[in-house]
Scaffold this active site. Structure first.
Site, mmCIF file in Angstrom:
data_model
loop_
_atom_site.group_PDB
_atom_site.id
_atom_site.type_symbol
_atom_site.label_atom_id
_atom_site.label_comp_id
_atom_site.label_asym_id
_atom_site.label_seq_id
_atom_site.Cartn_x
_atom_site.Cartn_y
_atom_site.Cartn_z
ATOM 1 N N CYS A 171 0.801 -1.224 0.000
ATOM 2 C CA CYS A 171 0.000 0.000 0.000
ATOM 3 C C CYS A 171 0.837 1.281 0.000
ATOM 4 C CB CYS A 171 -0.956 -0.011 1.189
ATOM 5 S SG CYS A 171 -2.024 -1.468 1.205
ATOM 6 N N HIS A 207 -1.750 8.125 6.589
ATOM 7 C CA HIS A 207 -2.075 6.864 5.913
ATOM 8 C C HIS A 207 -3.463 6.401 6.373
ATOM 9 C CE1 HIS A 207 -1.510 3.094 3.864
ATOM 10 N NE2 HIS A 207 -1.668 2.415 4.987
ATOM 11 N N GLU A 229 0.161 4.930 13.877
ATOM 12 C CA GLU A 229 0.541 6.127 13.138
ATOM 13 C C GLU A 229 0.493 7.356 14.034
ATOM 14 O OE1 GLU A 229 -0.198 8.411 8.880
ATOM 15 O OE2 GLU A 229 -1.650 6.908 9.544
ATOM 16 N N LYS A 264 -8.645 8.786 3.233
ATOM 17 C CA LYS A 264 -9.314 7.491 3.063
ATOM 18 C C LYS A 264 -10.687 7.456 3.725
ATOM 19 C CE LYS A 264 -4.998 4.878 2.632
ATOM 20 N NZ LYS A 264 -4.074 6.005 2.945
ATOM 21 N N HIS A 273 -9.570 2.835 0.821
ATOM 22 C CA HIS A 273 -8.169 2.476 0.676
ATOM 23 C C HIS A 273 -7.922 1.903 -0.722
ATOM 24 C CE1 HIS A 273 -4.194 1.409 1.417
ATOM 25 N NE2 HIS A 273 -4.307 0.568 2.426
ATOM 26 N N PHE A 301 1.550 -3.487 3.745
ATOM 27 C CA PHE A 301 1.744 -4.829 4.273
ATOM 28 C C PHE A 301 3.207 -5.246 4.112
ATOM 29 C CE2 PHE A 301 -2.708 -7.026 4.026
ATOM 30 C CZ PHE A 301 -3.168 -6.164 5.004
#
Length: 411
Positions: free
Chosen positions: A162, A302, A313, A334, A339, A398
């Site tokens: 991602c 993110h 985060e 997002k 996403h 990931f």
């Protein structure tokens, strides 16, 4: 080292298939999440996604050509064409050996693979398409764009899950900085909304199942979040050396001044709980940009709307910015368009760039009950006018891949 500026943008998204429409909807805090109607979702736990609407592939590429290009590459090509037009680059007047393409995808042509596996099982090997591999492979988008542009310079398809969009943009920035190219098309594309993807992410309990309220399902930093919402699209920007841009009297949208990358080296799907890798990437980007923490005016998080991710985060931002973290507005795009996996970084770079241009921070929608562990200024529910000069964008993937870019208004 050469200065690097941004001279073109192109976007395909659930919130619009051009930059102006996309940014208008992001500014207004509109949700692009809806019930999936691409296929039967009766047996799926998750029945919602951020779907690209009104995308006429056959109208853009022609029926014959469209059938040879997977949806993710179609998105990438369409976004790149927008960026080319927006940049006003005359391909016949530049050195194409110094024109490159760094565009990646996390999953590539998964629908093509699924379709051809079904064909193999139902009709036998003789009926499998010879176009399977060139349609499916993750570098197809970058290759297709390179062919379309006649770009003979460096071409690459980073696969960092991602964080691909930011990785692509960051590595393209470095290629120009170091003199390996004059112009780079960079970003990411994804079209992974399939039954198989829903089943896998769903069984991993990663996806929201707030099926009755699609527009409320993506809710970063909210205590009632229950997972991310899968989305699709593409975001491509044109990076150019300042010297090259000035020589052709280009319209300059902004400047890229920093890039940092790191690895959590922790887990295949979970972020490091303390945000160690994320904070390292942010610090690297700040050091690369040669700026202090107080010079950052806005952070594009993110923020996928998962408990572990949002909390880690937040901790990473606090670790990097210390007490000043509470003074920096943080926005989560997002919350509006879900996403986009490998397309995320490119699309969010465009949103951040537009934010700096308009001096306006988009809202984090659906933040109704903040998680006590997420206590920063997330620009909840309503956008905000602010004097902006420098913005930082986080993108994590990931496997623990982290990529952070820093953009600045041009002067």
């Amino acid at each position: 080292m050469k200065r690097v500026v941004i001279t073109g943008m192109g976007v395909i998204s659930p919130l619009g298939n051009d930059t102006a429409t996309f940014w208008k909807n992001v500014r207004n805090g509109k949700s692009g999440i809806s019930t999936i109607d691409l296929f039967d979702v009766t047996d799926s736990k998750t029945k919602i996604a951020g779907i690209v609407r009104d995308f006429d592939a056959e109208g853009i590429f022609g029926k014959k050509e469209a059938r040879k290009i997977d949806r993710f590459s179609q998105f990438a090509l369409a976004a790149a064409e927008q960026a080319l037009i927006d940049s006003n680059i005359n391909l016949d007047k530049i050195d194409r050996e110094r024109l490159g393409v760094y565009v990646g995808s996390g999953i590539g042509g998964i629908q093509t693979l699924i379709d051809q596996v079904n064909t193999l099982n139902e009709k036998g090997p003789r009926r499998v398409s010879p176009n399977l591999v060139p349609m499916m492979i993750a570098n197809a988008a970058s290759a297709q764009i390179s062919i379309r542009l006649g770009a003979l310079g460096p071409s690459m398809s980073p696969v960092t899950a991602c964080s691909i969009g930011n990785t692509s943009i960051g590595e393209a920035y470095r290629a120009i900085q170091h003199g390996d190219a004059d112009v780079m098309f960079a970003g990411g594309a994804e079209a992974a909304i399939t039954k198989l993807s829903l089943a896998s992410f769903g069984n991993a309990t990663a996806l929201s199942t707030n099926n009755d309220q699609p527009t409320k399902a993506s809710r970063p930093f909210d205590i009632n979040r229950d997972g991310f919402v899968m989305s699709e699209g593409a975001g491509i920007i044109v990076l150019e050396s300042l010297e090259h841009a000035l020589q052709r009297d280009a319209n300059i949208y902004g400047e890229m001044i920093g890039y940092g990358a790191s690895s959590d080296a922790y887990h295949m799907v979970a972020s490091h709980p303390e945000g160690n890798g994320a904070s390292q990437a942010m610090n690297k980007a700040l050091n690369d940009a040669k700026i202090a923490v107080h010079e950052v005016d806005v952070i594009s998080a993110h923020a996928t709307s998962t408990t572990v991710g949002d909390i880690s985060e937040t901790k990473a931002i606090k670790h990097v910015f210390k007490d000043h973290a509470y003074n920096i507005p943080v926005t989560a795009n997002k919350s509006m368009f879900g996403h986009m996996l490998g397309a995320t970084g490119g699309v969010e770079a465009i949103a951040l760039l537009q934010s700096l241009i308009d001096h306006f921070i988009p809202p984090t929608i659906n933040l109704e009950h903040p998680d006590p562990q997420c206590d920063l200024d997330y620009v909840a529910n309503e956008g905000r006018h602010a004097q902006l000069n420098i913005g930082l964008s986080n993108s994590f993937g990931f496997g623990g891949h982290n990529a952070v870019i820093i953009l600045k208004t041009f002067s």
